[in-house]
Design a protein around this motif. Structure first.
Motif, PDB file in Angstrom:
ATOM      1  N   HIS A  62     -11.565  29.252 -38.582  1.00 56.66           N
ATOM      2  CA  HIS A  62     -12.377  28.123 -38.103  1.00 56.66           C
ATOM      3  C   HIS A  62     -13.594  28.610 -37.321  1.00 56.66           C
ATOM      4  N   THR A  65     -16.236  29.675 -39.708  1.00 61.93           N
ATOM      5  CA  THR A  65     -16.833  28.508 -40.379  1.00 61.93           C
ATOM      6  C   THR A  65     -17.785  27.794 -39.426  1.00 61.93           C
ATOM      7  N   GLU A  66     -17.353  27.601 -38.179  1.00 55.07           N
ATOM      8  CA  GLU A  66     -18.241  26.960 -37.207  1.00 55.07           C
ATOM      9  C   GLU A  66     -19.519  27.785 -37.022  1.00 55.07           C
ATOM     10  N   ARG A  70     -23.286  26.429 -37.765  1.00 56.57           N
ATOM     11  CA  ARG A  70     -24.255  26.403 -36.662  1.00 56.57           C
ATOM     12  C   ARG A  70     -25.467  27.288 -36.940  1.00 56.57           C
ATOM     13  N   ARG A  90     -11.962  19.897 -42.302  1.00 54.76           N
ATOM     14  CA  ARG A  90     -12.130  20.714 -41.095  1.00 54.76           C
ATOM     15  C   ARG A  90     -13.563  21.224 -40.983  1.00 54.76           C
ATOM     16  N   MET A  91     -14.137  21.661 -42.097  1.00 60.27           N
ATOM     17  CA  MET A  91     -15.537  22.089 -42.049  1.00 60.27           C
ATOM     18  C   MET A  91     -16.428  20.916 -41.613  1.00 60.27           C
ATOM     19  N   ARG A  93     -15.630  18.365 -39.735  1.00 61.51           N
ATOM     20  CA  ARG A  93     -15.482  18.114 -38.295  1.00 61.51           C
ATOM     21  C   ARG A  93     -16.237  19.154 -37.457  1.00 61.51           C
ATOM     22  N   LEU A  94     -16.117  20.427 -37.859  1.00 58.99           N
ATOM     23  CA  LEU A  94     -16.839  21.481 -37.129  1.00 58.99           C
ATOM     24  C   LEU A  94     -18.340  21.209 -37.162  1.00 58.99           C
ATOM     25  N   ALA A  95     -18.837  20.780 -38.326  1.00 60.22           N
ATOM     26  CA  ALA A  95     -20.275  20.511 -38.473  1.00 60.22           C
ATOM     27  C   ALA A  95     -20.697  19.318 -37.629  1.00 60.22           C
ATOM     28  N   GLU A  97     -19.247  18.046 -34.966  1.00 57.82           N
ATOM     29  CA  GLU A  97     -19.173  18.301 -33.527  1.00 57.82           C
ATOM     30  C   GLU A  97     -20.254  19.273 -33.074  1.00 57.82           C
ATOM     31  N   ALA A  98     -20.834  20.002 -34.043  1.00 61.78           N
ATOM     32  CA  ALA A  98     -21.972  20.878 -33.719  1.00 61.78           C
ATOM     33  C   ALA A  98     -23.288  20.108 -33.831  1.00 61.78           C
ATOM     34  N   PHE A 220     -21.057  31.612 -31.087  1.00 64.89           N
ATOM     35  CA  PHE A 220     -20.929  31.307 -32.520  1.00 64.89           C
ATOM     36  C   PHE A 220     -22.237  31.504 -33.272  1.00 64.89           C
TER      37      PHE A 220
END
Ligand SMILES: *Cc1c(COP(=O)(O)O)cnc(C)c1O
Length: 375
Positions: A62, A65-66, A70, A90-91, A93-95, A97-98, A220
């Protein structure tokens, strides 16, 4: 005990043994270890020194990926993510939240994403800069065609971010042949059969130099990891690395080479998956995917439709027999999930199949036909 899960995987004793020494990561004796591992990883990805860079990031998949999202998708930028399953979610969500804008693309989770559908989505929205694709969707077991999707992305003049976490080392990847690919990310503890704790990105150097300042996070920022390598050398980490994990990874790469590299690993995992598929059918159980879309990494099998079925009881009984499988559902209906990757062979799969048979009898499960009721 064998881990039949899609990561962390069963490792060889020699790989675990390589962790037993302490290292000072900034020591001149340790630096060549990291530098040589970077070169080896770059080569497995088909990267060319100078055009591509191999970047390690402490932590799990993760995190990589984050970092990829980013670094390459500019702040506020838009990324199209085909919703292939929970790793695509999941990708996304990471995107989100970024602070990146995720353009969702609904697709069937039981078949490979159609390049034409991706092409149409990109044509419909010229503001999308990137596509985020999960190469091997670990929730379903479907392999998505990274080359064909990449061609659609390239034809549209956009960029590709590839989550190759459960694919890298087993499925083919030649980043040099895919200039639309900014980055592919993966970890030490899946098909490369190392220990968990370190993730990698193989990225284009021109994309990295164009991405300075995007990440909005020092931790990151792949562009910063690249800049650090130029400044301090390819054997240097910015922050404390899991040095023992890196040492074990070097041993895992030695075994990867001895086995015959990616093609040999794919052949073994394919044999594992075929043995498992046939074995489940022979027991009267039904894999969730049709054979032609079932990938070699991970397999979901329909739970038996018997009132005595309990996933946790099944998992516990298998553990007593020496096998660990996932204890949660990855499908809308009851199923169990078995990993085909790691230091395991078709012979191990045969022993697992016998254990499943015995456990079903012991748990009093008589009706093995597929349960299709919502879980
Ligand atoms: C395992 C996996 C990840 C990352 O998982 P971590 O637990 O963060 O290491 C990401 N994508 C896919 C497809 C995976 O299989």
């Amino acid at each position: 005990m064998l881990l039949l899960i899609p990561g962390p995987v069963t490792t060889r004793p020699e790989v675990r043994q390589a962790m037993t020494q302490d290292h000072a990561p900034w020591d001149n004796a340790f630096r060549p270890l990291y530098a040589s591992v970077r070169e080896r990883v770059l080569a497995i990805a088909g990267g060319v020194p100078g055009t591509h860079a191999s970047l390690a990031l402490q932590g799990c998949g993760h995190f990589a990926t984050e970092a990829a999202v980013r670094t390459f998708v500019p702040p506020g930028g838009r990324i199209l993510i085909p919703a292939t399953g929970s790793y695509a979610d999941r990708m996304a969500r990471l995107a989100r939240e970024a602070g990146r804008v995720v353009v969702p693309l609904t697709v069937a989770q039981t078949e490979p994403v159609s390049p034409a559908v991706v092409a149409a989505a990109l044509a419909a929205d010229p503001t999308i800069s990137h596509v985020g694709l999960v190469y091997s969707e670990t929730s379903s077991g479907v392999i998505h065609d990274a080359i064909a999707i990449g061609e659609a992305v390239r034809a549209a003049g956009r960029r590709l971010i590839l989550d190759a976490v459960s694919a890298f080392g087993a499925l083919p990847l030649d980043i040099s042949a895919q200039p639309e690919m900014d980055v592919a990310v993966f970890t030490t503890n899946k098909c490369l059969e190392g220990l968990p704790g370190l993730s990698f990105a193989v990225a284009r150097v021109d994309s990295l130099t164009g991405a300075v300042g995007n990440a909005g996070s020092w931790s990151f920022d792949l562009a910063d990891i690249y800049a650090h390598a130029l400044r301090s050398g390819w054997g240097s980490f910015r922050f404390t690395p899991p040095a023992q994990v890196l040492a074990a990874f070097q041993t895992a790469l030695d075994f990867f080479d001895v086995e015959g590299g990616q093609a040999a690993r794919l052949a073994r995992y394919t044999a594992n998956a075929r043995t498992l598929y046939d074995g489940m059918l022979s027991l009267g159980l039904e894999p969730c995917l049709a054979r032609d879309v079932q990938g070699p990494i991970v397999m979901n099998v329909h739970a038996p439709s018997d009132p005595a079925w309990s996933l946790q009881a099944f998992v516990d009984a298998l553990k007593e027999a020496g096998f660990v499988i996932s204890n949660f559902y990855n499908t809308e209906y009851p199923s169990f999930r078995v990993g085909c990757i790691g230091a395991v062979t078709p012979g191990d799969m045969q022993r697992f199949i016998s254990a499943v048979d015995q456990v079903l009898v012991r748990l009093g499960i008589k009706n093995r036909s597929a349960s299709r009721q919502a879980a």
